[in-house]
Design an enzyme around this catalytic site. Structure first.
Site, PDB file in Angstrom:
ATOM      1  N   SER A  70       0.792  -1.241   0.000  1.00 20.67           N
ATOM      2  CA  SER A  70       0.000   0.000   0.000  1.00 20.67           C
ATOM      3  C   SER A  70       0.816   1.279   0.000  1.00 20.67           C
ATOM      4  O   SER A  70       0.241   2.372  -0.074  1.00 20.67           O
ATOM      5  CB  SER A  70      -0.960   0.003   1.195  1.00 20.67           C
ATOM      6  OG  SER A  70      -2.007  -0.916   0.995  1.00 20.67           O
ATOM      7  N   LYS A  73      -0.086   3.772  -2.690  1.00 19.62           N
ATOM      8  CA  LYS A  73      -1.246   4.670  -2.626  1.00 19.62           C
ATOM      9  C   LYS A  73      -0.816   6.129  -2.513  1.00 19.62           C
ATOM     10  O   LYS A  73      -1.535   7.024  -2.949  1.00 19.62           O
ATOM     11  CB  LYS A  73      -2.142   4.273  -1.456  1.00 19.62           C
ATOM     12  CG  LYS A  73      -2.847   2.935  -1.690  1.00 19.62           C
ATOM     13  CD  LYS A  73      -3.531   2.420  -0.450  1.00 19.62           C
ATOM     14  CE  LYS A  73      -4.163   1.062  -0.735  1.00 19.62           C
ATOM     15  NZ  LYS A  73      -4.594   0.360   0.481  1.00 19.62           N
ATOM     16  N   SER A 133      -5.721   4.004   4.037  1.00 19.03           N
ATOM     17  CA  SER A 133      -5.192   2.923   3.193  1.00 19.03           C
ATOM     18  C   SER A 133      -6.309   2.068   2.613  1.00 19.03           C
ATOM     19  O   SER A 133      -6.247   0.837   2.598  1.00 19.03           O
ATOM     20  CB  SER A 133      -4.205   2.051   3.986  1.00 19.03           C
ATOM     21  OG  SER A 133      -3.319   1.383   3.109  1.00 19.03           O
ATOM     22  N   GLU A 169      -5.043  -3.173  -6.366  1.00 16.83           N
ATOM     23  CA  GLU A 169      -5.187  -3.870  -5.085  1.00 16.83           C
ATOM     24  C   GLU A 169      -5.952  -5.178  -5.232  1.00 16.83           C
ATOM     25  O   GLU A 169      -5.599  -6.181  -4.605  1.00 16.83           O
ATOM     26  CB  GLU A 169      -5.889  -2.970  -4.067  1.00 16.83           C
ATOM     27  CG  GLU A 169      -4.998  -1.916  -3.448  1.00 16.83           C
ATOM     28  CD  GLU A 169      -4.015  -2.478  -2.432  1.00 16.83           C
ATOM     29  OE1 GLU A 169      -4.034  -3.704  -2.192  1.00 16.83           O
ATOM     30  OE2 GLU A 169      -3.227  -1.691  -1.880  1.00 16.83           O
TER      31      GLU A 169
END
Length: 304
Positions: A70, A73, A133, A169
């Site tokens: 993550s 991101k 997240s 994701e």
């Protein structure tokens, strides 16, 4: 007698100076502390640290590729805000997230708040993606930006290297092996932090710069990582990434945290820590990052 006294005073002063030099913090002393932290653990650790003035730099496995999870991101939000600055997107524009997009199994506070889907302003989706997240929000942003390749192309077009963003994701969380397609190096991660915080090349407008760093400061994940052992109230603008452990091998591919740590005297330092191929438990993986961050804090904090 006076001459002997002067000699003794000089000798005493020399001893004090040597004692000070021995105890003074140096980049080498910080390197040694971090080496001790890393060598005590059964994991591959990548570190990149750069002082706010850019003079002090240090890295371990700085050019090695680590899975981002993550952490990407942060990069996705930067690419989205660049599109806002270019007039191609608007923070107020409404983005539809349908019920079909609320995939089970993905970490998503956004799904918990809107279990039937929702039409949300872009600014709210960026908020959930960075500060919480959120995986559903992340993939919604990627769809706006032309997929993962659109984000990678943005960074390569700006001259950033050692950065690969190939999958979203949904794909990453459903196939352990594919997560390694999204990778960066510790040095490259810190370079992005530096470039977009200093903003000397006007990569972002003042409004977009303020927004993304506000979201990074308000990040609610990874409280035991970069922030874990720092004094209460320390401001850290950061983004985490986590893979969990492989059910078959017990090995953890990614426990990451990259960000900026702000010091009491108004100074700051950039730090990126990636823990991979780890046979340690989750708490230990996070403590590796916390210990390294604490060591860096001790080095850069001149107020004691």
């Amino acid at each position: 007698m006076k001459r002997m006294t002067r000699v003794l005073n000089l000798a005493a002063a020399l001893l004090l100076f040597l004692a000070y030099q021995a105890s003074a913090q140096t980049p080498d002393s910080l390197r040694e502390k971090i080496q001790q932290i890393i060598s005590a653990r059964n994991a591959t650790v990548g570190v990149s640290i750069v002082s706010g003035n850019g003079k002090d730099t240090l890295s371990f496995n700085g050019d090695r590729r680590f899975p981002m999870q993550s952490v990407f991101k942060f990069h996705i939000a930067l690419a989205a805000l660049s599109q806002v600055d270019a007039g191609k997107l608007s923070l107020a524009q409404k983005i539809k997230i349908g019920k079909k997009d609320l995939l089970p199994g993905l970490h998503s506070p956004l799904r918990e708040k809107y279990p039937n889907g929702a039409t949300l302003p872009l600014a709210e989706i960026i908020h959930y993606t960075v500060s919480h997240s959120d995986n559903v929000g992340c993939d919604a942003l990627l769809r706006l930006l032309g997929g993962p390749q659109g984000v990678e192309s943005y960074f390569s077009g700006k001259g950033f290297r050692d950065l690969s963003i190939k999958i979203n994701e949904e794909v990453m969380q459903n196939d352990w092996d594919l997560q390694f397609q999204n990778w960066t190096t510790p040095k490259a991660a810190t370079k992005v932090l530096e470039a977009f915080y200093r903003n000397k090349g006007k990569l972002l407008s003042p409004e977009s710069h303020s927004l993304v760093w506000k979201e990074m400061r308000e990040n609610e994940t990874g409280k035991k990582r970069l922030k874990g052992l720092l004094p209460r109230g320390t401001v850290v603008a950061h983004k985490t990434g986590s893979s969990g452990a492989n059910k078959a091998t017990g090995i953890t591919a990614a426990v990451n945290d990259i960000g900026i740590v702000f010091l009491p005297n108004g100074e700051y330092f950039f730090i990126s820590v990636f823990v991979s191929d780890s046979k340690e438990d989750p708490e230990t993986n996070e403590k590796i990052i916390a210990d390294i961050s604490k060591a860096a804090w001790g080095f850069f904090n001149t107020e004691g």
